[in-house]
Design a protein around this motif. Sequence first.
Motif, short mmCIF file in Angstrom:
data_model
loop_
_atom_site.label_atom_id
_atom_site.label_comp_id
_atom_site.label_asym_id
_atom_site.label_seq_id
_atom_site.Cartn_x
_atom_site.Cartn_y
_atom_site.Cartn_z
N LEU A 271 4.91 -20.19 -37.17
CA LEU A 271 5.60 -21.38 -36.66
C LEU A 271 5.81 -21.31 -35.15
O LEU A 271 5.67 -22.31 -34.45
N VAL A 272 6.11 -20.12 -34.64
CA VAL A 272 6.26 -19.97 -33.18
C VAL A 272 4.92 -20.20 -32.49
O VAL A 272 4.84 -20.93 -31.49
N ALA A 273 3.85 -19.60 -33.00
CA ALA A 273 2.52 -19.78 -32.40
C ALA A 273 2.13 -21.26 -32.42
O ALA A 273 1.64 -21.80 -31.41
N HIS A 274 2.34 -21.91 -33.54
CA HIS A 274 2.01 -23.33 -33.68
C HIS A 274 2.78 -24.16 -32.64
O HIS A 274 2.19 -24.99 -31.93
N SER A 275 4.06 -23.92 -32.55
CA SER A 275 4.88 -24.69 -31.62
C SER A 275 4.52 -24.39 -30.17
O SER A 275 4.49 -25.30 -29.33
N MET A 276 4.24 -23.12 -29.87
CA MET A 276 3.83 -22.76 -28.50
C MET A 276 2.58 -23.53 -28.09
O MET A 276 2.48 -24.00 -26.95
N LEU A 277 1.64 -23.66 -28.99
CA LEU A 277 0.42 -24.41 -28.66
C LEU A 277 0.75 -25.87 -28.39
O LEU A 277 0.18 -26.48 -27.48
N HIS A 278 1.69 -26.43 -29.14
CA HIS A 278 2.14 -27.80 -28.83
C HIS A 278 2.77 -27.86 -27.44
O HIS A 278 2.53 -28.82 -26.69
N LEU A 279 3.56 -26.85 -27.08
CA LEU A 279 4.18 -26.84 -25.75
C LEU A 279 3.15 -26.74 -24.65
O LEU A 279 3.43 -27.11 -23.50
N LEU A 280 1.95 -26.27 -24.98
CA LEU A 280 0.87 -26.15 -24.00
C LEU A 280 -0.10 -27.33 -24.07
O LEU A 280 -1.16 -27.29 -23.45
#
Length: 174
Positions: free
Chosen positions: A135-144
Amino acid sequence: MREAASRVILTTENAAGRKLELPVRELARRVSSEVLFREKCPFVAAISLYITDDEGIREYNREFRGIDRPTDVLSFPGCSYDAPADFSFAVPGNPDLFDPETGALVLGDIVISYERAEAQAKDYGHSLRREFAFLVAHSMLHLLGYDHETPGEAKVMEEKQEEVLTALGITRDD
């Protein structure tokens, strides 16, 4: 440890209403640092992580997306990209993009339902650690600037998420 580990200023808040069994701050720092390293972020990045329960994330989902149900993770990007992870727009010192106290690029906020992460880990047959890291990796990619609106975009995000977790030794067998 890799240079990436020091590239994140992470603030966390536990609003889940209980003690968490995972070291969420440490795990989120490792995952977010790996994403930034792989995406070649040239800046120290500031991220806020808010851990809540299903009712808390339901309120965010309703308020910001008009969807009245809980979800697992929400991302609130602090930057707009011409292309995913294209940092050419970021002029250091710009107070709209960089924290004046730390000098870090403000990437945005991540909201995770710990309750939903626990349920999904059980449903998918892997550890809570693996689900939370995902979930953190997924969200980080959205933040990028990444998204998964089309099959092609979804494929890119899925591959990047898996690469990050594999690099950290976080597998479905966890």
